[in-house]
Structures are given as C-alpha cells and as structure tokens.
Write an enzyme that holds these catalytic residues in place. Structure first.
Site, PDB file in Angstrom:
ATOM      1  N   GLU A 105     -23.366  -0.041 -58.258  1.00 37.35           N
ATOM      2  CA  GLU A 105     -23.638   1.256 -57.643  1.00 37.35           C
ATOM      3  C   GLU A 105     -24.428   1.084 -56.344  1.00 37.35           C
ATOM      4  O   GLU A 105     -24.144   1.724 -55.336  1.00 37.35           O
ATOM      5  CB  GLU A 105     -24.400   2.139 -58.650  1.00 37.35           C
TER       6      GLU A 105
ATOM      7  N   CYS B  26     -11.157  19.415 -49.327  1.00 33.22           N
ATOM      8  CA  CYS B  26     -11.072  20.612 -48.496  1.00 33.22           C
ATOM      9  C   CYS B  26     -11.889  21.713 -49.154  1.00 33.22           C
ATOM     10  O   CYS B  26     -11.982  21.797 -50.370  1.00 33.22           O
ATOM     11  CB  CYS B  26      -9.662  21.138 -48.291  1.00 33.22           C
TER      12      CYS B  26
ATOM     13  N   ASN C 156      -6.311  24.308 -50.507  1.00 30.26           N
ATOM     14  CA  ASN C 156      -6.937  23.076 -50.986  1.00 30.26           C
ATOM     15  C   ASN C 156      -6.024  22.515 -52.075  1.00 30.26           C
ATOM     16  O   ASN C 156      -5.672  23.252 -52.996  1.00 30.26           O
ATOM     17  CB  ASN C 156      -8.329  23.417 -51.544  1.00 30.26           C
TER      18      ASN C 156
ATOM     19  N   HIS D 114     -17.892 -19.208 -58.953  1.00 32.31           N
ATOM     20  CA  HIS D 114     -16.476 -19.389 -59.264  1.00 32.31           C
ATOM     21  C   HIS D 114     -15.597 -18.989 -58.091  1.00 32.31           C
ATOM     22  O   HIS D 114     -14.481 -18.514 -58.269  1.00 32.31           O
ATOM     23  CB  HIS D 114     -16.108 -18.623 -60.540  1.00 32.31           C
TER      24      HIS D 114
ATOM     25  N   ARG E 296     -16.964  18.911 -48.558  1.00 32.83           N
ATOM     26  CA  ARG E 296     -15.651  18.697 -49.183  1.00 32.83           C
ATOM     27  C   ARG E 296     -14.626  18.124 -48.218  1.00 32.83           C
ATOM     28  O   ARG E 296     -13.497  17.796 -48.613  1.00 32.83           O
ATOM     29  CB  ARG E 296     -15.139  20.022 -49.743  1.00 32.83           C
TER      30      ARG E 296
ATOM     31  N   LYS F  13     -23.251   2.361 -52.661  1.00 31.52           N
ATOM     32  CA  LYS F  13     -24.078   3.226 -51.808  1.00 31.52           C
ATOM     33  C   LYS F  13     -24.177   2.639 -50.409  1.00 31.52           C
ATOM     34  O   LYS F  13     -24.026   3.339 -49.409  1.00 31.52           O
ATOM     35  CB  LYS F  13     -25.494   3.318 -52.375  1.00 31.52           C
TER      36      LYS F  13
ATOM     37  N   TRP G 276     -10.125  17.975 -45.307  1.00 31.70           N
ATOM     38  CA  TRP G 276     -10.082  16.516 -45.479  1.00 31.70           C
ATOM     39  C   TRP G 276      -8.605  16.183 -45.458  1.00 31.70           C
ATOM     40  O   TRP G 276      -7.859  16.541 -46.365  1.00 31.70           O
ATOM     41  CB  TRP G 276     -10.720  16.124 -46.808  1.00 31.70           C
TER      42      TRP G 276
HETATM   43  C1  F6R Z   1     -20.133   7.978 -54.279  1.00 31.53           C
HETATM   44  C2  F6R Z   1     -19.620   9.144 -54.970  1.00 31.53           C
HETATM   45  C3  F6R Z   1     -18.260   9.045 -55.564  1.00 31.53           C
HETATM   46  C4  F6R Z   1     -18.140   9.963 -56.783  1.00 31.53           C
HETATM   47  C5  F6R Z   1     -16.694  10.006 -57.263  1.00 31.53           C
HETATM   48  C6  F6R Z   1     -16.537  10.869 -58.497  1.00 31.53           C
HETATM   49  O1  F6R Z   1     -21.442   8.191 -53.849  1.00 31.53           O
HETATM   50  O2  F6R Z   1     -20.245  10.158 -55.035  1.00 31.53           O
HETATM   51  O3  F6R Z   1     -17.915   7.742 -55.887  1.00 31.53           O
HETATM   52  O4  F6R Z   1     -18.959   9.496 -57.790  1.00 31.53           O
HETATM   53  O5  F6R Z   1     -15.894  10.513 -56.243  1.00 31.53           O
HETATM   54  O6  F6R Z   1     -16.950  12.169 -58.250  1.00 31.53           O
HETATM   55  P1  F6R Z   1     -17.376  13.132 -59.429  1.00 31.53           P
HETATM   56  O7  F6R Z   1     -18.614  12.576 -60.030  1.00 31.53           O
HETATM   57  O8  F6R Z   1     -17.579  14.459 -58.794  1.00 31.53           O
HETATM   58  O9  F6R Z   1     -16.243  13.111 -60.416  1.00 31.53           O
END
Ligand code: F6R
Length: 606
Positions: A478, A2, A99, A501, A27, A482, A75
């Site tokens: 990663e 939020c 928030n 496996h 957010r 993505k 959110w």
């Molecule tokens: C995915 C992504 C999230 C953040 C995770 C941690 O693209 O951005 O997986 O990496 O929510 O967020 P931070 O880095 O702000 O602690």
C-alpha cells in the site's frame, strides 16, 4: 467514473451546478461541462477540456442563465480528451450527461445511421442520439425504448428541449442520488455534492425513471407505475467535506485518522469485546463459514491482505484475497461455505460489485466493508459494516484504508472468539490494543515534519524499492501504491526474502529502499535482507518499531522509530508514516496531490 449533477428550482442553476462539479471533480477531471435549460425550453451548453475552474471561467465569459441544468466532470473512456468529447452531449431535442459505458455504442450508431451525424467519439453521444430517435414528445417512452437497446452501465441526467425546467434521470449500475432541496430538487453521482443543500436523499433504483422538478421529485418504474423512494439521511457533516485549513484533502484526511478510527471501532466494542451487534451481524456468519475470500481493488485489496495475515495467524481460517477485476474471469471457486468480504471505500467500484453478484450467484454469504452509506456494494451484499471515515475526497485513499483495517481487526477479534481461537480474556485484550491504535497513530502524525524531512531523500529518485516481511510487506504494498500514484515515482514493494530471486539486480546506489521492520519474530531476517541491499549501495530509509535494537554501525539514510504496539497492531502507526512519506514527496514536487494524473476516485468502469 465521471461525475454528474443536476439542479432545477427557484435559483440560478449555473453556480449550483459548477459548485457541485467541483465537489465531484475527484471522479474525473479531464473536462467539464454544463447545460442549462431556458424558460422557452432551449438549452445552452458550455464545456471545455480541463478542470472545473476552467469551466467556471468559461461560464463567466458567456453568461448562461436559467434555473434548471445538468453538469458533468469527465474521466475519458471512449474518445480522447477534447472539447467535443466533453459532456453534455446534445442530439436533436435531447441533451445528456452520462456516467458509465455503453458497450454496444458502435452497433447502435450503425443501426440508427448515426455515423455522419455525431460530433464526438463518445458512446454517450450515441445514447443521446438513440434517445432523440425515440423521442416524439413522450420522454418516458423514449427513455424506456432507449434503455432496452443499451448494453453497459449508465447514469443519465437528461434534458428534453420542449420540456422546460425538468430533469429526467435513469441508471443501470452507475450511481445517482436524488434529493429535494429548498425550492427545488437535485441529482448527483454522490451525496457529497448534495450535502450543503439537503441531508435527505434517495438512491435512484436501477431501471427507474426520476423526474426532477421545482416542486419535487417523481419516481416511476419502467412500466410507468409510480414508485416510492427509499429516503435516507446523510450521516456526515458538510464541514467534513472541506479542506479544514490544510493545503490538500489528503493531508487533512491523513490527520483525521485517529478520530475516524476511534469512531469506527468504539461502537463495535461492547463490554470490552469486539461485537457487530450495531451492524446486525449474527455470529453464525463467522461460525459457519469454512473459508473467507476478500474481493477488492487497489488500496482496499491491500487492506484485505492485512486482514488475511491477521485472520490466518489468529483465527486459523483459510483466507484468499482476490483482485475483484479478476475474480469471476478466473472462475473463482466459492460456495455456500465461503464468506466473501467485499471491501470498498466508495462502494461503487464496478469490479467489486460484479464480484459480489458472482459470489451470491454461487451461494456464498457476502459481507461488505464500505464507507459510503447506501452504496451499491453495500446494497448488493447480505451484510454491511460501514467504516466511519466520513467523506474521503483526495483520490489517494488514506483514512478509508485504515478504517478498513480497523474493521478487519474487529472481525479478526470476533471471529477468533466465536470460533474458539481466543478465549474471552484474549478477545478483550485484542480489542483493548485496537483502542490504542488512534493514540499510536497520533504520535506519528505529531512528528510529520520528521517524515517531511525524510521524504526529501527520495524526491528525485527514479525508482524506489520497499521491503518487508509478513505484515510489513502487506502494508508496504500500500505504501508503494501511495508513492506511485501521487508522486509518479516508480516504486515496488518486495517481500524481503524475494528480492534476491531476481529483483536485487536493479538495486544500485541510485535506488533508495524503504524498509519497514515491526515484527519481532522476523526482525533478524529483515535486518539481514536490509544488509544485502545496503551492500549494493542502496540508501535505506528505515521505519522500525522503537523497541527494536538498531544497528548503529550500518549507514542508514534515515531512521524513523515507530511507537510500539503489539506486533499485530504495528500496521496502524506504520501505515500513517508511509502515507505521510508519499504525501510529502508529492507536495515537494509541486504536484496536485489530491488529483493525480489519469486517475479518478470512483472506478465505475471495468
Ligand atoms: C488508491 C485508491 C484505489 C482504490 C480502488 C478501489 O489510493 O484509492 O486503489 O482503493 O480504486 O476503490 P474503492 O475502495 O472505492 O472500491
């Protein structure tokens, strides 16, 4: 999660608040709302399900005037996505945006007989009601009594109906920054929303009350004593928060990587050596520890995995990477000989923050790798290294990840040197390779249309597997995240040797496989594993170091040759390629790349 914002001053509040909400929309974007205080103290509210653009149209339809107001972009946590649950919430003379999560809201609703008087299912409305219960003309007393009753996390912007043109703010854990602007003052969940009005801001200290007025900001501790804000200066340009001509922030942020990596690395190379002098980090932090433990979530945790592969092989130090959300619940073992490294773009991820507090309680030394200056994780840690990625607005992290990697390379180089695994020549050569990473990434970015073309072959896939070994596996975790988060295609990254496996049972001609092969010592094994999935009919998209020999006989779906660096650094160009792959799939599916469903950029709830 939020986003909250507040403005009071000489101008109409609505436009300023709605513009700010648009910046904070990353957010959360389930619903949005605004409350504006009128000259007579009464408060007008507009709120609706949907994006900030929907709120903007709603405000246009029913004009809302006044020079003091608060806004929220949600959110959803407690209570579904509907107009009634959208903020602001008004109860009696109190209107709030919130928030965080009030964990004991059910108990409070019962205690103060609120059940039949609430209009939403939110914990936030209960907090508004408790404030209203205690409010008898003294806002400080009401806030003080209320926060003593609340369990959980909160950042509140509060309007009291009979106190016109003032916003009250208080927080625990969830962030609020405050700035003085021309003819007024503002608060927001993060500085990007203040950037176009002021460069000077302070982080509202926890359990302090700020009063924002046209004339300026007053700060008090909980006993009502005046307190001095610690002013800071925004370190990035407002222009960097715009899309800069790209259709989505994500593309812009991917393209910025060579520059921001250079900006992260260069100040930390002195006389050719990796060096954390600018960050004030003493070498004994690296010398004295017996093991390292990374705590982080999501993409930041994936950066930690690359760090682990580097540190273990080059520094020969034991390193664990822990999901911050599991860390303390598994009674993690850390002590005064452990260096805990917290990695976080936002520096506000609650699990990472709590993990740092747990580590400190257990006498570990803590080092934060954070992008947002002054963020909670940075402040809670003994030392901090800031990544100079600039504002990252797209929900899917790209440049924050690769600048985290850059810092982890620097840490590896410095640690290897101070602990004797590298001599000076090796440390310098390691640093000089890192300085070449921006150029290697640029070469990938310059060929983005090739990757766009490749992306078409997975556009309609239901599942995509990704396979690699060692460092290649770490970055595929990663790459797979993505793809999942922005294209909604189910994807899993597998260590190539592990597929047979069990999971290979899922490979068919309808399951595209993305393979990354960049490590010399692993390439022959990698290519055998690839053959195993090709034999089951999978079309393989190969990202391969350009100097490796390609089996031209094999039926490749596509091949992208990555510019060659030393093996340990191939992570950098390969990461850029995988980011572009996910981006183009999402773009060509016509999705909202920057704001994938159900997600928010900053995760401030456990
Ligand atoms: C995915 C992504 C999230 C953040 C995770 C941690 O693209 O951005 O997986 O990496 O929510 O967020 P931070 O880095 O702000 O602690």
């Amino acid at each position: 999660m939020c986003g909250i914002i507040g403005y009071t001053g000489g101008k109409e509040a609505e436009g300023i608040i709605v513009d700010g909400l648009e910046i904070l929309e990353y957010r959360g974007y389930d619903s949005a709302g605004i409350a504006v205080s009128q000259k007579d103290g009464s408060v007008q509210i507009r709120k609706c399900v949907g994006r900030v653009r929907d709120l903007r149209s709603l405000c246009r339809k029913g004009e809302i005037q006044g020079t003091c107001g608060i806004g929220h972009t949600r959110w959803a946590t407690h209570g579904g996505v509907c107009d009634a649950n959208a903020h602001p919430h008004r109860f009696g003379k109190v209107t709030v945006v919130h928030n965080g999560i009030i964990e004991n809201y059910r108990g409070l609703a019962k205690k103060y007989n609120l059940q039949d008087r609430l209009r939403s299912q939110t914990d936030s409305e209960v907090a508004a009601a408790v404030l209203a219960h205690f409010y008898n003309g003294d806002p400080f007393a009401a806030i003080r009594k209320t926060v003593l009753k609340l369990k959980g996390t909160f950042a509140f912007g509060i309007l009291f109906e009979d106190i016109s043109e003032a916003i009250f703010a208080v927080r625990n854990v969830s962030p609020i920054v405050i700035g003085q602007v021309q003819e007024g003052s503002m608060l927001a969940s993060d500085v990007t929303a203040l950037g176009q009005y002021t460069k000077e801001y302070f982080v509202l200290p926890e359990f302090h009350v700020a009063v924002l007025k046209k004339e300026g900001v007053e700060l008090y501790d909980m006993s009502g004593e005046p307190a001095e804000p610690e002013w800071m200066t925004v370190s990035w340009d407002v222009d960097k928060s715009s899309k800069g001509g790209y259709p989505f922030y994500m593309e812009k942020e991917i393209m910025e990587q060579p520059q921001v990596i250079a900006e992260t690395v260069q100040p930390r190379i002195c006389g050719g050596m990796p060096d954390f002098g600018v960050d004030g980090i003493p070498d004994n932090l690296f010398e004295d520890c017996k093991r390292i433990c990374v705590v982080a979530c999501g993409t930041a945790m994936h950066a930690g995995l690359v760090g682990k592969a580097l540190m273990q092989s080059l520094v020969r130090i034991h390193m664990d990477v822990e999901l911050a959300s599991e860390f303390m619940y598994t009674d993690a073992i850390v002590d005064e000989e452990t260096l805990v490294i917290a990695i976080s773009q936002s520096g506000e991820t609650i699990d990472t923050l709590e993990a740092v507090k747990y580590a400190k309680k257990n006498s570990a030394k803590t080092l934060a790798i954070v992008n947002v200056r002054g963020a909670s994780v940075a402040r809670a840690s003994d030392y901090v290294i800031y990544t100079n990625a600039g504002p990252e607005i797209a929900v899917a992290s790209t440049k924050a990840y690769t600048t985290q990697l850059a810092v982890l390379y620097l840490l590896t180089g410095r640690m290897a040197y101070v602990r004797g695994s590298f001599g000076e020549t090796e440390a310098k050569s390691f640093a000089s390779q890192l300085l070449l990473a921006p150029e290697a990434m640029q070469q990938v970015l310059d060929r983005k249309e090739e990757i766009h073309y490749i992306a078409r072959s997975i556009l309609n896939a239901k599942d995509v597997f990704m396979m690699g070994r060692g460092l290649d596996y770490s970055i595929l975790l990663e790459g797979s995240l993505k793809l999942k988060e922005i294209s909604y295609i189910h994807s899993e990254a597998y260590a190539s040797g592990e597929l047979k496996h069990g999971t290979i049972a899922l490979i068919t001609e309808d399951t595209p496989v993305v393979a990354v092969v960049t490590q010399s010592k692993l390439q022959s094994k990698e290519f055998s594993n690839i053959k195993e999935v090709q034999s089951r009919g999978a079309g393989v998209i190969l990202f391969m170091k350009e100097t490796f020999e390609l089996d031209k006989e094999a039926a490749w779906e596509s091949v992208f040759q990555l510019p060659a660096m030393e093996d340990s650094f191939m992570v950098m160009p390969a990461s850029a390629a995988l980011q572009l792959l996910a981006y183009y799939v999402s773009l060509d599916k016509g999705l909202d790349v920057d704001k994938p469903r159900n997600l928010a950029k900053v995760v401030t709830v456990e």
